[in-house]
Design a protein around this motif. Structure first.
Motif, PDB file in Angstrom:
ATOM      1  N   ASP A 195       0.832  -1.206   0.000  1.00  0.00           N
ATOM      2  CA  ASP A 195       0.000   0.000   0.000  1.00  0.00           C
ATOM      3  C   ASP A 195       0.865   1.254   0.000  1.00  0.00           C
ATOM      4  O   ASP A 195       0.603   2.214  -0.742  1.00  0.00           O
ATOM      5  N   GLY A 198       2.600   1.735  -3.308  1.00  0.00           N
ATOM      6  CA  GLY A 198       1.604   2.137  -4.307  1.00  0.00           C
ATOM      7  C   GLY A 198       1.243   3.603  -4.180  1.00  0.00           C
ATOM      8  O   GLY A 198       1.122   4.323  -5.184  1.00  0.00           O
ATOM      9  N   GLU A 199       1.084   4.070  -2.955  1.00  0.00           N
ATOM     10  CA  GLU A 199       0.755   5.480  -2.724  1.00  0.00           C
ATOM     11  C   GLU A 199       1.881   6.397  -3.179  1.00  0.00           C
ATOM     12  O   GLU A 199       1.646   7.503  -3.649  1.00  0.00           O
ATOM     13  N   LYS A 258       2.916  -0.018  -9.362  1.00  0.00           N
ATOM     14  CA  LYS A 258       1.574   0.241  -9.866  1.00  0.00           C
ATOM     15  C   LYS A 258       0.540  -0.399  -8.951  1.00  0.00           C
ATOM     16  O   LYS A 258       0.746  -1.525  -8.472  1.00  0.00           O
ATOM     17  N   PRO A 259      -0.558   0.288  -8.667  1.00  0.00           N
ATOM     18  CA  PRO A 259      -1.609  -0.299  -7.829  1.00  0.00           C
ATOM     19  C   PRO A 259      -2.063  -1.640  -8.398  1.00  0.00           C
ATOM     20  O   PRO A 259      -2.333  -1.769  -9.594  1.00  0.00           O
ATOM     21  N   GLY A 260      -2.091  -2.660  -7.556  1.00  0.00           N
ATOM     22  CA  GLY A 260      -2.531  -3.978  -7.994  1.00  0.00           C
ATOM     23  C   GLY A 260      -1.500  -4.760  -8.768  1.00  0.00           C
ATOM     24  O   GLY A 260      -1.776  -5.876  -9.225  1.00  0.00           O
ATOM     25  N   GLN A 261      -0.293  -4.197  -8.925  1.00  0.00           N
ATOM     26  CA  GLN A 261       0.748  -4.878  -9.690  1.00  0.00           C
ATOM     27  C   GLN A 261       1.148  -6.200  -9.046  1.00  0.00           C
ATOM     28  O   GLN A 261       1.411  -7.189  -9.740  1.00  0.00           O
TER      29      GLN A 261
END
Length: 343
Positions: A314, A317-318, A323-326
């Motif tokens: 998290d 990602g922030e 990448k978010p969900g990578q």
């Protein structure tokens, strides 16, 4: 806590450079994955830490690794460097902060964590310290202030960001807090000379600074998150697939060493570590071992859970580092080879 014993990269650029290896580089590793003719490797190349005893070294000395032996090839300069060496085949395993493991995995490096390596508990933790007379009492007081830590983009910057967020600071306000790289051995002096307002101190350096007086904690990582395992030992997926018995012996042996260190009187653990360091004959100072308190690992036998990676997934990602969900937490580790508690 293996990575706390050695110097760290001195900038965010260096940190990212250590992790920025390509999948092609990983596939061109120099160490073989098996011993040939289907025989599994039983001699594991690894990097150690000056004046310290890593969990695999302790496990080997206790006889928990069976016929698996350790082949020391030198000392690591940092966690990111240690796991990069394992990913490229220069060594067979390495340990780092779980956020660094995620960063390496995000480059498509085929690695997997197999057992915890260090963490924070009431005995072993990282603290963010200020001078006794400092006006800094809260996260908001850090706006415009300098915070010294061993490296950027890793464990202690992540915890600082979490502290600022929980303290109610907006991203714009948090950006005004300035994390700086300060070598751990210079942190206390920099704090006392007021070149930084906050300094991260751990282990023997923290204990010595507290004994000298004049400083107080602003917060600690264990106060912020509770006891948690912060780092893991990783191996390549290819090595795991081709050497499952060796991996099982390694992960289970480390798990047993974790529990031995947890259940054995501290004085006995320190005595055993001191003996190990003296026996290996590397002309090392053993005095800092007297400040050892624990490996800080939260879970029994160093077993790994999703939460130990999700927090850093998290955070990265922030920050836009991944990448978010990578990546998914459950794909970054396995407990399959850790036999602790299975009878």
């Amino acid at each position: 806590m293996p990575t706390a014993f050695a110097p760290r990269p001195t900038s965010r650029r260096q940190f990212l450079a250590l992790l920025g290896i390509s999948a092609a580089a990983v596939s061109c590793g120099t160490a073989t994955a098996t011993g040939g003719s289907g025989k599994q490797i039983t001699s594991l190349k690894y990097q150690g830490a000056v004046g310290a005893v890593t969990l695999p070294e302790l496990a080997a000395d206790l006889g928990y690794l069976g016929d698996v032996t350790l082949d020391w090839v030198g000392n690591t300069i940092s966690g990111p460097q240690d796991i990069q060496s394992a990913a490229t085949g220069q060594t067979h395993f390495g340990s780092a902060f779980n956020g660094a493991v995620i960063k390496l995995a995000s480059t498509k490096a085929p690695i997997k964590a197999v057992v915890a390596s260090y963490g924070s508990d009431q005995h072993s933790y990282g603290g963010y310290y200020v001078l006794e007379d400092s006006p800094i009492r809260s996260a908001r007081d850090l706006i415009g202030k300098k915070v010294g830590m061993n490296t950027l983009g890793a464990h202690y910057q992540a915890l600082l960001d979490i502290y600022l967020s929980r303290g109610g600071l907006s991203k714009a306000e948090a950006d005004k807090v300035e994390p700086l790289v300060v070598p751990p051995v210079n942190t206390e002096q920099s704090l006392r000379q007021r070149t930084i307002e906050v300094g991260v101190l751990t282990g023997v350096l923290r204990d010595k600074a507290l004994a000298a007086g004049g400083i107080r904690p602003l917060f600690t990582d264990v106060e912020l998150l509770g006891p948690f395992s912060a780092g893991t030992y990783i191996m390549t997926e290819r090595f795991i697939k081709q050497n499952p018995d060796t991996v099982r012996t390694f992960a289970t042996g480390v798990a047993k060493a974790i529990e031995w260190s947890r259940t054995t009187p501290r004085e006995e653990v320190i005595a055993r570590m001191t003996e190990i360091v003296k026996k290996r004959g590397r002309n090392e100072d053993t005095s800092t071992l007297q400040y050892w308190h624990s490996y800080g690992i939260a879970e029994a036998g160093g077993r790994i859970s999703d939460k130990e990676f999700q927090l850093w997934l998290d955070w990265l990602g922030e920050r836009g580092d991944i990448k978010p969900g990578q990546l998914k937490a459950r794909d970054l580790y396995t407990n399959e080879f850790n036999g602790y508690g299975k009878g």
